[in-house]
Design a protein around this motif. Structure first.
Motif, PDB file in Angstrom:
ATOM      1  N   PHE A  30     -12.686  51.810  -4.689  1.00  0.00           N
ATOM      2  CA  PHE A  30     -11.437  51.583  -5.450  1.00  0.00           C
ATOM      3  C   PHE A  30     -10.123  51.961  -4.558  1.00  0.00           C
ATOM      4  CE2 PHE A  30     -13.357  50.214  -9.476  1.00  0.00           C
ATOM      5  CZ  PHE A  30     -12.397  48.871  -9.383  1.00  0.00           C
ATOM      6  N   ILE A  31     -10.139  53.317  -4.421  1.00  0.00           N
ATOM      7  CA  ILE A  31      -9.021  53.989  -3.752  1.00  0.00           C
ATOM      8  C   ILE A  31      -8.787  53.251  -2.350  1.00  0.00           C
ATOM      9  CG2 ILE A  31      -7.989  55.947  -2.958  1.00  0.00           C
ATOM     10  CD1 ILE A  31      -8.184  56.325  -5.555  1.00  0.00           C
ATOM     11  N   LEU A  34      -6.966  49.900  -2.939  1.00  0.00           N
ATOM     12  CA  LEU A  34      -5.513  50.321  -3.410  1.00  0.00           C
ATOM     13  C   LEU A  34      -4.825  50.713  -1.716  1.00  0.00           C
ATOM     14  CD1 LEU A  34      -5.685  52.654  -6.529  1.00  0.00           C
ATOM     15  CD2 LEU A  34      -5.319  50.016  -6.214  1.00  0.00           C
ATOM     16  N   ASN A  41       1.510  46.110   1.890  1.00  0.00           N
ATOM     17  CA  ASN A  41       3.008  46.309   1.510  1.00  0.00           C
ATOM     18  C   ASN A  41       3.909  46.651   2.575  1.00  0.00           C
ATOM     19  OD1 ASN A  41       4.883  45.892  -1.170  1.00  0.00           O
ATOM     20  ND2 ASN A  41       2.437  45.757  -1.694  1.00  0.00           N
ATOM     21  N   ALA A  74      -7.552  40.713  -3.333  1.00  0.00           N
ATOM     22  CA  ALA A  74      -7.830  41.757  -4.424  1.00  0.00           C
ATOM     23  C   ALA A  74      -8.929  40.982  -5.472  1.00  0.00           C
ATOM     24  CB  ALA A  74      -6.571  41.906  -5.388  1.00  0.00           C
ATOM     25  N   LEU A  78     -12.368  42.996  -5.722  1.00  0.00           N
ATOM     26  CA  LEU A  78     -12.786  43.602  -6.913  1.00  0.00           C
ATOM     27  C   LEU A  78     -14.224  42.808  -7.531  1.00  0.00           C
ATOM     28  CD1 LEU A  78      -9.554  43.667  -8.902  1.00  0.00           C
ATOM     29  CD2 LEU A  78     -11.031  45.653  -7.934  1.00  0.00           C
TER      30      LEU A  78
ATOM     31  N   GLY C  30      -4.410  57.332  -9.453  1.00  0.00           N
ATOM     32  CA  GLY C  30      -3.971  56.687  -8.135  1.00  0.00           C
ATOM     33  C   GLY C  30      -3.305  55.531  -8.081  1.00  0.00           C
ATOM     34  N   LEU C  31      -3.864  54.752  -9.082  1.00  0.00           N
ATOM     35  CA  LEU C  31      -3.575  53.339  -9.588  1.00  0.00           C
ATOM     36  C   LEU C  31      -1.928  53.517  -9.899  1.00  0.00           C
ATOM     37  CD1 LEU C  31      -4.737  50.545  -9.643  1.00  0.00           C
ATOM     38  CD2 LEU C  31      -4.765  50.764 -11.859  1.00  0.00           C
ATOM     39  N   LEU C  34       0.447  53.829  -7.335  1.00  0.00           N
ATOM     40  CA  LEU C  34       0.577  52.890  -6.422  1.00  0.00           C
ATOM     41  C   LEU C  34       1.701  51.974  -7.069  1.00  0.00           C
ATOM     42  CD1 LEU C  34      -0.276  51.621  -3.842  1.00  0.00           C
ATOM     43  CD2 LEU C  34      -1.865  50.236  -5.324  1.00  0.00           C
ATOM     44  N   PHE C  38       5.148  50.496  -5.445  1.00  0.00           N
ATOM     45  CA  PHE C  38       5.305  48.996  -5.250  1.00  0.00           C
ATOM     46  C   PHE C  38       6.872  48.741  -5.988  1.00  0.00           C
ATOM     47  CE2 PHE C  38       0.937  47.320  -4.958  1.00  0.00           C
ATOM     48  CZ  PHE C  38       0.955  47.838  -3.792  1.00  0.00           C
ATOM     49  N   TYR C  61       2.617  41.927  -7.697  1.00  0.00           N
ATOM     50  CA  TYR C  61       2.018  43.240  -7.396  1.00  0.00           C
ATOM     51  C   TYR C  61       1.634  44.170  -8.596  1.00  0.00           C
ATOM     52  CZ  TYR C  61       1.005  43.055  -2.344  1.00  0.00           C
ATOM     53  OH  TYR C  61       0.545  42.438  -1.120  1.00  0.00           O
ATOM     54  N   ILE C  65      -1.781  41.997  -9.864  1.00  0.00           N
ATOM     55  CA  ILE C  65      -2.882  42.506  -9.113  1.00  0.00           C
ATOM     56  C   ILE C  65      -3.141  43.799  -9.619  1.00  0.00           C
ATOM     57  CG2 ILE C  65      -3.439  43.122  -6.637  1.00  0.00           C
ATOM     58  CD1 ILE C  65      -1.640  41.223  -5.358  1.00  0.00           C
ATOM     59  N   LEU C  66      -2.386  44.708  -9.884  1.00  0.00           N
ATOM     60  CA  LEU C  66      -2.783  45.856 -10.499  1.00  0.00           C
ATOM     61  C   LEU C  66      -3.320  46.066 -11.664  1.00  0.00           C
ATOM     62  CD1 LEU C  66      -0.111  48.024  -8.287  1.00  0.00           C
ATOM     63  CD2 LEU C  66      -2.334  47.778  -7.817  1.00  0.00           C
ATOM     64  N   LEU C  68      -5.029  43.588 -12.681  1.00  0.00           N
ATOM     65  CA  LEU C  68      -6.440  43.440 -12.484  1.00  0.00           C
ATOM     66  C   LEU C  68      -7.426  44.425 -11.992  1.00  0.00           C
ATOM     67  CD1 LEU C  68      -8.450  40.911 -12.187  1.00  0.00           C
ATOM     68  CD2 LEU C  68      -7.672  40.775  -9.632  1.00  0.00           C
ATOM     69  N   PHE C  69      -6.675  45.158 -11.224  1.00  0.00           N
ATOM     70  CA  PHE C  69      -7.488  46.515 -10.714  1.00  0.00           C
ATOM     71  C   PHE C  69      -7.754  47.452 -12.204  1.00  0.00           C
ATOM     72  CE2 PHE C  69      -7.971  47.368  -6.354  1.00  0.00           C
ATOM     73  CZ  PHE C  69      -7.330  46.317  -5.790  1.00  0.00           C
ATOM     74  N   VAL C  72     -10.728  45.921 -14.266  1.00  0.00           N
ATOM     75  CA  VAL C  72     -11.960  46.292 -13.376  1.00  0.00           C
ATOM     76  C   VAL C  72     -12.404  47.676 -13.659  1.00  0.00           C
ATOM     77  CG1 VAL C  72     -13.228  46.118 -11.630  1.00  0.00           C
ATOM     78  CG2 VAL C  72     -12.027  44.421 -11.840  1.00  0.00           C
ATOM     79  N   ILE C  73     -11.487  48.405 -13.384  1.00  0.00           N
ATOM     80  CA  ILE C  73     -11.618  49.896 -13.688  1.00  0.00           C
ATOM     81  C   ILE C  73     -12.255  50.248 -15.001  1.00  0.00           C
ATOM     82  CG2 ILE C  73     -10.629  52.296 -13.554  1.00  0.00           C
ATOM     83  CD1 ILE C  73      -8.655  51.134 -11.349  1.00  0.00           C
TER      84      ILE C  73
END
Lengths: 101, 632, 195
Positions: A30-31, A34, A41, A74, A78, C30-31, C34, C38, C61, C65-66, C68-69, C72-73
């Motif tokens: 996951f990281i 990211l 970016n 992404a 995923l 971490g997310l 991020l 952004f 972003y 997108i995040l 979505l992350f 899933v997590i």
């Protein structure tokens, strides 16, 4: 007073290296994903900086495409993560070494 | 005479069609095409025979250039002269009869189409051999008949003994062919051409030194020894009887084994110019004649008796060639083809009647049960024994007579003894098979039956030929039809040798009477041994003779000698080389080469961790290095 | 001058967020770091007068997108991984050496390169002249970049389909979709025997 182009580039480099370091350092998939987003970016900042420097908006259009690709990446990434997790019950990528020679 | 290319082409076409379509389409009617092809080839051969009458020069048909390599040009050319015509007619004629016979004999065999295909291929090869215009094409036919012989000896390939016999024939022939090949190469080196006319002209003009000619002749004769089963390369022929009987009749009695005789007769100019080689030919032939005949006494397998008699008769032919009696050799070749094919086919008919039994000790008193076979077989036996006026008498007597008149008294005596033994063992076979007590297995005895018409008719025709062939083409001796016909072919060689032409006189009559008496006494002895007192005399004689009988019964230990002298050293030597050179050095080198790269691979293996992050790290490192090197 | 100060502030914050992103043990932490990065990048876009991009950055972003992350997590139960070693065993030392070197190289390249400022760069006046940043980006996009734009949409569709195929649970024994794996249905060999 304009911001010099070098500043954009240095910021972009710093973010890019941090992202790359994240990819190389971490075991968690996951990281790593990211970190890849972070690297993208960094590239975007680069594009925006040059767009301004060259007095054209084409560079900003490129950023839009990068975003589209990042979204696609992404989504697929995923999906792969889910599939992997379902099959291997882990996301520590040093455990995926079936390609070992 | 441009049609002569069709003579070999017809059997070749039959072979191709049969082998390609035999398994699925032609199947049980596979015999028609080869028989028709043989009939066509026979007709054309007869036409060629008639047309070549009296021709001074051979007719050469250039088909195309086979290959060219610098000066080395070999045309694919056929040559027809009287000798080729006689050979063609014999091969196709006897072959046609044997093909017809095979239709009945091989009926119901799972390899029916295969049999006829190989037989056609053999006919093609043999015809190429006799029609060749140069030594290389002759060599092609030579090898091809050997190959077909191998196929057909091993026809029942699932039988280990047949497969082994095929291998033995092939390997023994290889030895001979090697010598022949060397001879051909030597001719090329010394003369610069391989076509018959060119070589013979050069030899006749004295362009080649005598010693070289002897070498060439001896090398060629080594090939003839292999193909015509002369001592000491005769060992393959008796084993070749593992093949189907028609094969034995066609290849190992009538045609292929005479290839050596044909080749020596064809090269008569070379041999005539190389006197020492000619003497060697005569000695080997004479020795083989009596040697093989002696072995024939103690054989119990009916086909093996005939096989040894074939070797012995071939010895007679070489005996004739040894004194330059070319025509007598060819004459004997032709009559022998008739009566030996007849004997083999007759024995095949017996075996057919006996449900596959080949051992004469388990036969007897068959003459009432299979009458036609008996009478035809008897004709063949009389011809082989040399009884007046059968075909074998004229040809054999001519050979012996020429020895006597040429002053070779020792050879003449040896030949007479061999003739005596021949008559003895031939009639031993006849008496054991057809006369005396019935020793057949009762189970087999119930099924004894005469063979079908397709087998009987060829027997009848061959029997007639065995009776009259000598009268028609060989009379009077040394001046008959065949002699006059073949005269142009051997004219040159005879001039070189300076053979005198004897007329037919009182001496000949005396010699004839002597040889007939000898043959008759042989038959009488066989009668005494195997009809009058079959229970005691053979055993007694065997005991009395002691080591002699032992030697005969064990084929003079020839196979054992080969085993000890050649095969074992070869095998053991190969094993030593295999162990110490192949395994240690060659394999070691190859393995070393493999191990070196394997070692490199092992060194590189840790890099292939299978973990993507490691690869990414390498990439990153590379970027750092490249930026450092290129940009800074 | 204010621009430069803002750039430095947001830049430092972005770098800090990035470092947090790659060092946190907890994925969620971490997310969030991020997302923070952004947003700071979006601020830098704002400072650069790339207003449309700044908004798109936050929406696409940070927003899409995040999220979505995050989803899933949360679908996958990842708590157990927190107990594990998070850094690559021996590679981390190498990276710790290499990354600063690489950064130093990059900076050295940027600094030593001679930038010829022929133009002043885009100024607010220029943007006002062409009708604002968003207008300009739109015109540029649909006039010069129409084909790549359509291709990008295709890529998105393909990615969506691929993601659905890969992430779906295998519940139906649909042979056609899994041609490479043996299904429970009759095998070709069996069919031949039956016929």
């Amino acid at each position: 007073m304009q911001i010099p182009i070098e500043w954009y580039l240095i910021l972009s480099s710093a973010l890019f290296i941090i992202g790359a370091a994240g990819v190389l350092l971490r075991r968690n998939l996951f990281i790593i994903l990211l970190s890849v987003e972070l690297m993208m970016n960094a590239v975007n900042i680069n594009l925006v900086g040059f767009s301004r420097f060259h007095e054209t908006l084409i560079g900003q259009n490129f950023v839009l495409f990068t975003m589209a690709v990042a979204a696609a990446e992404a989504a697929v990434g995923l999906a792969i993560v889910t599939a992997l997790y379902r099959n291997k019950r882990t996301l520590m990528i040093d455990l995926f070494n079936t390609m070992k020679g | 005479m441009g049609y002569i290319w069709l003579i070999p082409a017809l059997p070749l076409a039959a072979f191709l069609i049969t082998i390609l379509f035999g398994k699925w389409f032609i199947k049980d009617s596979a015999h028609w095409l080869p028989i028709l092809a043989m009939a066509g080839a026979f007709g054309l051969s007869v036409a060629a025979l008639i047309q070549s009458w009296g021709a001074e020069e051979p007719y050469v048909l250039n088909l195309w250039q086979w290959f060219t390599s610098g000066d080395f040009q070999i045309p694919l050319a056929l040559q027809l002269d009287q000798l080729s015509a006689v050979m063609c007619t014999t091969v196709t004629g006897v072959g046609l009869l044997i093909f017809i016979y095979s239709k009945g004999y091989m009926h119901g065999d799972p390899g029916y189409y295969r049999f006829f295909a190989y037989m056609s291929l053999f006919a093609f090869s043999m015809l190429m051999l006799v029609l060749a215009e140069n030594y290389l094409l002759l060599y092609f036919g030579w090898e091809a008949v050997g190959l077909c012989s191998y196929y057909l000896i091993g026809f029942y390939y699932h039988k280990p003994s047949a497969a082994a016999a095929g291998k033995k024939a092939f390997l023994t022939n290889r030895v001979g062919d090697f010598g022949f090949g060397l001879g051909v190469m030597l001719i090329w080196t010394l003369v610069g051409t391989l076509s018959y006319s060119g070589v013979f002209d050069a030899v006749g003009a004295g362009e080649v030194s005598d010693s070289a000619l002897v070498a060439i002749a001896l090398l060629l004769f080594v090939g003839a020894m292999g193909k015509s089963a002369q001592f000491p390369l005769h060992v393959w022929l008796p084993d070749a009887m593992e093949g189907p009987t028609p094969v034995s009749a066609l290849i190992h009695a009538a045609t292929m084994v005479t290839a050596g005789v044909y080749m020596v007769a064809r090269s008569s100019v070379i041999f005539a110019s190389a006197r020492p080689a000619l003497i060697v030919v005569g000695i080997i032939g004479t020795f083989t004649a009596i040697y093989a005949a002696s072995i024939g006494i103690a054989q119990n397998d009916i086909k093996r008796v005939l096989a040894y008699s074939t070797v012995s008769q071939l010895g007679y032919m070489f005996m004739a060639l040894g004194v330059g009696a070319w025509v007598a050799a060819v004459f004997h070749l032709v009559t022998h083809a008739f009566f030996k094919a007849l004997l083999f086919l007759g024995s095949g008919s017996v075996i057919h009647a006996m449900s596959g039994e080949q051992d004469m000790r388990r036969m007897g008193a068959l003459r009432g049960k299979i009458k036609t076979t008996y009478w035809t077989f008897l004709m063949g036996a009389l011809a082989l024994s040399g009884i007046f006026p059968f075909a074998g008498f004229w040809s054999k007597d001519e050979i012996l007579g020429m020895q006597f008149k040429g002053g070779g008294y020792i050879i003449w005596i040896v030949g007479l003894i061999a003739a005596f033994i021949t008559a003895f063992y031939t009639f031993r076979a006849v008496f054991m098979t057809f006369w005396g007590n019935d020793r057949t297995d009762p189970e087999v005895g119930k099924h004894i039956h005469e063979s079908p018409k397709s087998m009987i008719i060829p027997l009848g025709i061959l029997a007639v030929l065995s009776v009259i062939a000598g009268l028609v083409i060989g009379l009077p001796p040394e001046g008959g039809l065949l002699h006059r016909f073949l005269e142009p072919v051997f004219q040159h060689a005879n001039e070189i040798l300076g053979v005198e032409h004897h007329g037919f006189g009182a001496l000949d009559v005396v010699l004839m009477i002597v040889s007939v008496l000898v043959a008759l006494s042989g038959i009488a002895l066989a009668y005494l041994f195997y009809i009058r007192r079959p229970d005691e005399l053979p055993q007694k004689a065997g005991k009395k003779a002691g080591w002699l009988y032992k030697g005969i019964a064990n084929k003079w230990y020839m196979d054992e000698i080969y085993n000890v002298a050649i095969i074992t050293p070869l095998v053991e030597g190969s094993r030593v080389i295999y162990k110490w050179f192949d395994v240690a050095v060659i394999d070691g080198l190859v393995n070393l080469a493999g191990r070196i790269w394997g070692g490199f691979g092992k060194m590189a293996r840790p890099f292939q961790t299978g973990r993507v992050e490691n690869y990414a790290l390498i990439m990153f490192l590379a970027v750092v290095v490249i930026v450092a090197v290129v940009v800074l | 001058m204010a621009e430069k100060i803002l750039f430095i502030i947001f830049g430092v914050l972005a770098i800090g967020g990035a470092l947090m992103t790659i060092t946190r043990k907890n994925v969620i932490h971490g997310l969030i770091a991020l997302v923070f990065t952004f947003i700071n990048v979006a601020m830098i876009y704002l400072v650069t007068q790339a207003y449309f991009l700044a908004v798109a950055q936050i929406l696409v972003y940070a927003g899409a997108i995040l999220v979505l992350f995050t989803f899933v997590i949360m679908f996958l139960d990842l708590r157990e991984f927190r107990e594990m070693e998070q850094f690559y065993p021996w590679q981390k030392y190498l990276v710790a050496i290499l990354a600063p070197i690489a950064l130093a190289e990059f900076i050295a390249v940027v600094v030593t390169a001679s930038w010829i400022p022929t133009q002043q760069g885009i100024t607010p006046e220029m943007l006002a002249e062409i009708g604002g940043n968003t207008w300009g980006v739109g015109v540029s996009l649909f006039e010069n970049m129409l084909l790549p734009f359509e291709v990008a949409s295709l890529i998105l569709v393909a990615a969506m389909v691929g993601a659905v195929i890969m992430a779906r649970k295998e519940t139906t024994p649909n042979v056609a979709l899994r041609a490479w794996a043996p299904a429970d249905g009759p095998q070709p060999g069996q069919l031949e025997q039956e016929v």
